[in-house]
Design an enzyme around this catalytic site. Structure first.
Site, PDB file in Angstrom:
ATOM      1  N   GLU A 102       0.840  -1.209   0.000  1.00  0.00           N
ATOM      2  CA  GLU A 102       0.000   0.000   0.000  1.00  0.00           C
ATOM      3  C   GLU A 102       0.865   1.245   0.000  1.00  0.00           C
ATOM      4  O   GLU A 102       0.600   2.204  -0.732  1.00  0.00           O
ATOM      5  CB  GLU A 102      -0.942  -0.023   1.218  1.00  0.00           C
ATOM      6  CG  GLU A 102      -2.062  -1.023   1.000  1.00  0.00           C
ATOM      7  CD  GLU A 102      -2.881  -1.322   2.244  1.00  0.00           C
ATOM      8  OE1 GLU A 102      -2.268  -1.527   3.314  1.00  0.00           O
ATOM      9  OE2 GLU A 102      -4.108  -1.373   2.142  1.00  0.00           O
ATOM     10  N   GLU A 122      -3.373  -9.948   3.503  1.00  0.00           N
ATOM     11  CA  GLU A 122      -4.237  -9.627   4.656  1.00  0.00           C
ATOM     12  C   GLU A 122      -5.367 -10.633   4.841  1.00  0.00           C
ATOM     13  O   GLU A 122      -5.747 -10.971   5.961  1.00  0.00           O
ATOM     14  CB  GLU A 122      -4.846  -8.224   4.485  1.00  0.00           C
ATOM     15  CG  GLU A 122      -3.901  -7.076   4.775  1.00  0.00           C
ATOM     16  CD  GLU A 122      -3.087  -6.643   3.568  1.00  0.00           C
ATOM     17  OE1 GLU A 122      -2.966  -7.435   2.607  1.00  0.00           O
ATOM     18  OE2 GLU A 122      -2.564  -5.518   3.582  1.00  0.00           O
TER      19      GLU A 122
HETATM   20  C1  3H9 Z   1      -1.451  -5.120   6.959  1.00  0.00           C
HETATM   21  O1  3H9 Z   1      -0.487  -4.777   6.351  1.00  0.00           O
HETATM   22  C2  3H9 Z   1      -2.687  -4.314   7.121  1.00  0.00           C
HETATM   23  C3  3H9 Z   1      -2.748  -3.167   6.181  1.00  0.00           C
HETATM   24  O2  3H9 Z   1      -3.232  -3.559   4.926  1.00  0.00           O
HETATM   25  C4  3H9 Z   1      -3.675  -2.130   6.657  1.00  0.00           C
HETATM   26  C5  3H9 Z   1      -3.474  -1.545   7.987  1.00  0.00           C
HETATM   27  C6  3H9 Z   1      -4.397  -0.384   8.278  1.00  0.00           C
HETATM   28  N1  3H9 Z   1       3.878  -7.906  11.795  1.00  0.00           N
HETATM   29  O3  3H9 Z   1       7.388 -15.477   8.688  1.00  0.00           O
HETATM   30  P1  3H9 Z   1       8.737 -15.331   9.279  1.00  0.00           P
HETATM   31  C7  3H9 Z   1       7.316 -11.655  12.288  1.00  0.00           C
HETATM   32  S1  3H9 Z   1      -1.506  -6.621   7.745  1.00  0.00           S
HETATM   33  C8  3H9 Z   1       4.527  -8.341  12.881  1.00  0.00           C
HETATM   34  O4  3H9 Z   1       9.220 -16.392  10.175  1.00  0.00           O
HETATM   35  P2  3H9 Z   1       9.889 -15.512   6.659  1.00  0.00           P
HETATM   36  C9  3H9 Z   1       6.995 -13.133  12.463  1.00  0.00           C
HETATM   37  O5  3H9 Z   1       6.013 -13.328  13.439  1.00  0.00           O
HETATM   38  C10 3H9 Z   1       0.072  -7.332   7.420  1.00  0.00           C
HETATM   39  N2  3H9 Z   1       5.395  -9.364  12.865  1.00  0.00           N
HETATM   40  O6  3H9 Z   1       9.848 -15.034   8.173  1.00  0.00           O
HETATM   41  C11 3H9 Z   1       8.345 -13.673  12.869  1.00  0.00           C
HETATM   42  O7  3H9 Z   1       8.526 -13.373  14.215  1.00  0.00           O
HETATM   43  P3  3H9 Z   1       9.231 -14.408  15.203  1.00  0.00           P
HETATM   44  C12 3H9 Z   1       0.186  -7.829   6.051  1.00  0.00           C
HETATM   45  C13 3H9 Z   1       5.604  -9.955  11.695  1.00  0.00           C
HETATM   46  O8  3H9 Z   1      11.148 -14.980   6.115  1.00  0.00           O
HETATM   47  C14 3H9 Z   1       9.330 -12.808  12.071  1.00  0.00           C
HETATM   48  O9  3H9 Z   1       8.605 -11.629  11.701  1.00  0.00           O
HETATM   49  N3  3H9 Z   1       1.400  -8.550   5.906  1.00  0.00           N
HETATM   50  C15 3H9 Z   1       4.956  -9.570  10.526  1.00  0.00           C
HETATM   51  O10 3H9 Z   1       9.598 -16.951   6.563  1.00  0.00           O
HETATM   52  C16 3H9 Z   1       9.830 -13.489  10.807  1.00  0.00           C
HETATM   53  O11 3H9 Z   1       8.702 -13.929  10.055  1.00  0.00           O
HETATM   54  C17 3H9 Z   1       1.476  -9.860   6.181  1.00  0.00           C
HETATM   55  O12 3H9 Z   1       0.499 -10.503   6.499  1.00  0.00           O
HETATM   56  C18 3H9 Z   1       4.064  -8.486  10.600  1.00  0.00           C
HETATM   57  N4  3H9 Z   1       3.419  -8.019   9.526  1.00  0.00           N
HETATM   58  O13 3H9 Z   1       8.675 -14.773   5.963  1.00  0.00           O
HETATM   59  C19 3H9 Z   1       2.837 -10.470   6.035  1.00  0.00           C
HETATM   60  N5  3H9 Z   1       5.366 -10.376   9.512  1.00  0.00           N
HETATM   61  O14 3H9 Z   1      10.631 -14.520  14.710  1.00  0.00           O
HETATM   62  C20 3H9 Z   1       3.029 -11.550   7.038  1.00  0.00           C
HETATM   63  C21 3H9 Z   1       6.260 -11.224  10.046  1.00  0.00           C
HETATM   64  O15 3H9 Z   1       9.089 -13.765  16.523  1.00  0.00           O
HETATM   65  N6  3H9 Z   1       4.378 -12.034   7.031  1.00  0.00           N
HETATM   66  N7  3H9 Z   1       6.395 -10.984  11.360  1.00  0.00           N
HETATM   67  O16 3H9 Z   1       8.475 -15.675  15.070  1.00  0.00           O
HETATM   68  C22 3H9 Z   1       4.791 -12.995   6.198  1.00  0.00           C
HETATM   69  O17 3H9 Z   1       4.089 -13.456   5.323  1.00  0.00           O
HETATM   70  C23 3H9 Z   1       6.187 -13.510   6.391  1.00  0.00           C
HETATM   71  O18 3H9 Z   1       6.583 -13.169   7.686  1.00  0.00           O
HETATM   72  C24 3H9 Z   1       7.241 -12.950   5.387  1.00  0.00           C
HETATM   73  C25 3H9 Z   1       8.646 -13.398   5.834  1.00  0.00           C
HETATM   74  C26 3H9 Z   1       6.936 -13.493   3.998  1.00  0.00           C
HETATM   75  C27 3H9 Z   1       7.225 -11.444   5.373  1.00  0.00           C
END
Ligand code: 3H9
Length: 717
Positions: A102, A122
């Site tokens: 975004e 999301e």
């Molecule tokens: C959003 O954006 C809403 C908006 O549209 C509007 C708002 C108004 N936040 O997965 P990993 C942590 S909603 C906080 O193992 P990888 C995860 O818990 C968001 N923490 O690594 C982990 O922590 P820990 C939309 C987050 O390399 C660490 O980072 N975005 C977030 O296998 C490493 O993550 C998503 O839904 C976060 N957003 O994969 C993306 N993301 O080490 C969600 C990750 O303590 N994330 N963490 O366990 C993912 O899909 C994967 O984490 C990503 C990396 C592909 C980025």
């Protein structure tokens, strides 16, 4: 949180919030200040936004969703960016997701490294892209692509993003240099036309048709989930309403979803999936133990499980020796593996190059000696302890000392398999779920001897083959099958006491499970349950008859025996608890004949039938498993409730929007669950699965919050 620097009249904002540079409150404040600074600095003629370290921001900070929201808002900061008179370039690498994408859609230009991925995931945490993503993406790509990306949450690679116009250019090499170079090339160019809010949606005239198409798709594909439906409605608004009105619609749907129980449960599932990788056993944990290098592997047994496991290993690039005892079984196994991989290529799920490489990595053999040098063996022969012990003893003698020996057993004690070898520290369980190439759960099991290095290795292999690995301590049935046990047993008792197969199944299907226990039984084959029961009785020296109601003091149902005697073995014979269109058919129809058989069985066994409410069916199927779940926690078989919930989500397709059975129990209230378990224990004293868990009792009495339940909690209370 945002590193600010200026290079050749270009201000560079590097978001610095490891590990994924999420837009936390501090990042929003940092970005807001950086924008003000760049606007004030007359020397700055353009701005580049990028992420420090491994990625562009991967979205809003999901951990902040449960806290009171603090200004500045994400959309407010992004709008300030778009309003600047200096061109803003998003220089993307890694994963540009959710709020990250975004942010990029508010920038005037977007460039990305060839390997970067963009997307709106999301929906997978039960919400929608609520910082204008549903209104801006369609203005770039058209409705159809935006609907697809936003309702599925899939990530796309930079070349595909370029094709849809999401990015303007691809680059290789350093992000900051590429960003600065691009920013210099667009300095002083007019920006009005680069602001997405000023654009229209190109296929807006087809909005009704496209939205209807996606609405029926998501209702079918994501049955029970609320977010995909609101995603369709919000994206449609981009085509039917002016930009500002569309934003209001998006905000309304977002507000509803964020506060919904589904989103909270899906966010819990998101963090639980990551938490289960942080394992700990006596002597080591995920931080202290290092995985051993694994290159070559072997799978023993080319049946359904063995071939499925081999496909997982081959697709991940491991060499696989497939061992069978005769040529015919081996050839059939190789044929099955090829069939699975070719089918997956046809569906576009496996790239052709991977399939070609897999073919070269498969080494069919009938000689145990060929396994001497492999790094990891996974045995997948049928469930027989003596046979497995024999195989492990043989492997122990001929494999190199470093080879890890694992069993795909679904229930046998790993301690007893390990003692057949002189390398108990290198013996573990790797329990896959059928079909192994599809189901994402891998239940890794450690014995009292298994070393931390062995655990680290099998957890690492699990990750590399795309599984979600949960580590459990060895016991009869481990975590998943042990905990699900009461469900099948209670389903039979309910049939005997008065329910129909469809009444039993529909309760779990309405809860969100894809299939009830009786349809699942038909799929696996009713002969399996019958044989397990008969073997168990035999091992205790008991001969069961059609009207036996107890085995060693425990209530049993011999209904499967009645079905077995009538040749109703499930889908494979075209009739089981349901009737199917043909042997091997999939369409289950209720069958009067089954009801006659059940009633006849009850009459002979002297069982009085009655009307059973939907609530009772639900409680007996689900609460019985929850009770077992607490015993599993109490005994330290699972370390945390997250391990249990993730096992159900990925092993039994428990709906993510209910967060897993332990999360569900917490939502209902442990005191209520405990009371009902005591009630059933009183009414069914001969079913040991109703003996209330001591841990559950203590947790409910002490009102302990869920984040404090784990193995060992019991002793602290
Ligand atoms: C959003 O954006 C809403 C908006 O549209 C509007 C708002 C108004 N936040 O997965 P990993 C942590 S909603 C906080 O193992 P990888 C995860 O818990 C968001 N923490 O690594 C982990 O922590 P820990 C939309 C987050 O390399 C660490 O980072 N975005 C977030 O296998 C490493 O993550 C998503 O839904 C976060 N957003 O994969 C993306 N993301 O080490 C969600 C990750 O303590 N994330 N963490 O366990 C993912 O899909 C994967 O984490 C990503 C990396 C592909 C980025």
């Amino acid at each position: 949180m945002v590193d600010y620097s200026v290079h050749e009249q270009v201000a560079v904002f590097e978001v610095n919030n490891p590990p994924v540079n999420a837009f936390s409150h501090k990042v929003r404040v940092g970005l807001d200040r950086s924008i003000d600074k760049a606007i004030r600095d007359t020397n700055v003629k353009a701005i580049v936004i990028c992420g420090k370290g491994r990625t562009f921001p991967a979205g809003a900070d999901i951990r902040e969703f449960d806290q009171p929201h603090k200004e500045p808002w994400l959309t407010g900061v992004f709008e300030k960016l778009e309003k600047t008179t200096k061109p803003v370039v998003a220089a993307i690498h890694g994963t540009c997701l959710g709020g990250g994408l975004e942010c990029a859609l508010f920038c005037h230009y977007r460039i990305a490294q060839k390997t970067a991925r963009v997307g709106f995931p999301e929906v997978q945490i039960g919400i929608l892209p609520g910082a204008a993503g549903t209104q801006r993406l369609p203005r770039l790509t058209g409705l159809r692509v935006a609907m697809d990306m936003i309702t599925s949450g899939r990530h796309i690679l930079a070349p595909e993003a370029l094709k849809y116009g999401i990015i303007d250019e691809m680059f290789t090499g350093d992000v900051i240099n590429a960003g600065i170079k691009f920013a210099k090339s667009v300095m002083n160019k007019p920006l009005e036309d680069r602001c997405l809010k000023n654009k229209t949606v190109k296929d807006a005239d087809q909005a009704d048709q496209i939205a209807d198409e996606f609405m029926s798709l998501v209702k079918r594909k994501y049955k029970g989930f609320e977010a995909p439906i609101d995603c369709v409605k919000a994206v449609k608004a981009s085509a039917t309403l002016p930009y500002r009105e569309g934003l209001k619609a998006e905000a309304m749907y977002m507000q509803k979803l964020v506060l919904s129980g589904q989103s909270a449960a899906q966010r819990y599932a998101f963090f639980s999936e990551r938490a289960v990788s942080r394992w700990k056993i006596p002597g080591g944990n995920f931080q202290t133990a290092k995985p051993l290098p694994i290159k070559s592997t072997a799978v023993i047994g080319a049946g359904t499980m063995g071939t499925g496991i081999a496909v997982c290993l081959l697709n991940a690039g491991y060499q696989v020796y497939l061992l069978e005892q005769n040529q015919k079984f081996l050839e059939n196994g190789v044929k099955t593996i090829r069939g699975i991989i070719e089918g997956s290529v046809r569906l576009g799920k496996t790239p052709m190059a991977v399939a070609q490489k897999a073919a070269t990595l498969l080494k069919p053999t009938m000689k145990y000696e060929d396994l001497a040098d492999v790094d990891l063996v996974i045995e997948a022969v049928y469930e027989n302890l003596s046979l497995k012990r024999e195989i492990f003893s043989k492997l122990d003698k001929l494999c190199k000392p470093t080879t890890l020996l694992c069993s795909n057993t679904s229930s046998l004690d790993i301690n007893r398999i390990g003692t057949a070898t002189k390398r108990g520290d290198k013996v573990a369980g790797m329990h896959f779920f059928a079909p192994a190439y599809y189901m994402r759960l891998l239940e890794n099991i450690y014995s009292t001897e298994t070393s931390p290095a062995t655990v680290a290795t099998i957890m690492d292999v699990g990750r590399k083959i795309g599984k979600v690995s949960v580590l459990v301590k060895s016991c009869q049935g481990f975590l998943a099958n042990r905990m699900r046990g009461p469900l099948s047993v209670e389903a039979y008792f309910l049939l005997e006491e008065g329910s129909t197969p469809q009444e039993v199944d529909s309760v779990l299907e309405n809860l969100g499970m894809p299939m009830g226990p009786l349809k699942t039984g038909d799929l696996s084959g009713l002969d399996i349950g019958y044989k397990i029961q008969t073997e168990l009785a035999k091992s205790k020296g008991v001969e069961l008859t059609a009207d036996s109601k107890f085995l060693m003091g425990e209530r049993i149902s011999t209904l499967t025996r009645t079905m077995y005697d009538k040749g109703r073995l499930g889908r494979k014979t075209g009739k089981g608890w349901y009737r199917y269109e043909k042997p091997g058919g999939k369409l289950a129809t209720p069958d009067e004949e089954v009801m006659e058989l059940i009633k006849d069985h009850c009459m002979k066994a002297g069982i009085q039938r009655r009307n059973i409410s939907t609530q009772e069916i639900l409680e007996r199927l689900v609460y019985s498993c929850i009770n077992e779940g607490f015993k599993i926690l109490e005994e330290g078989v699972a370390a945390t409730p997250e391990d249990i919930d993730i096992s159900w989500i990925y092993g039994f397709s428990w709906p993510k929007y209910l967060g897993g059975p332990m999360y569900y129990a917490n939502k209902i209230g442990l005191d209520k669950i405990y009371q009902r378990i005591c009630y059933y224990h009183e009414n069914f004293p001969y079913s040991s699965h109703w003996i209330p868990s001591r841990l559950l009792q203590k947790l409910s009495e002490n009102k302990v919050p869920m984040n404090q339940w784990c193995s060992g909690t019991d002793s602290k209370l």
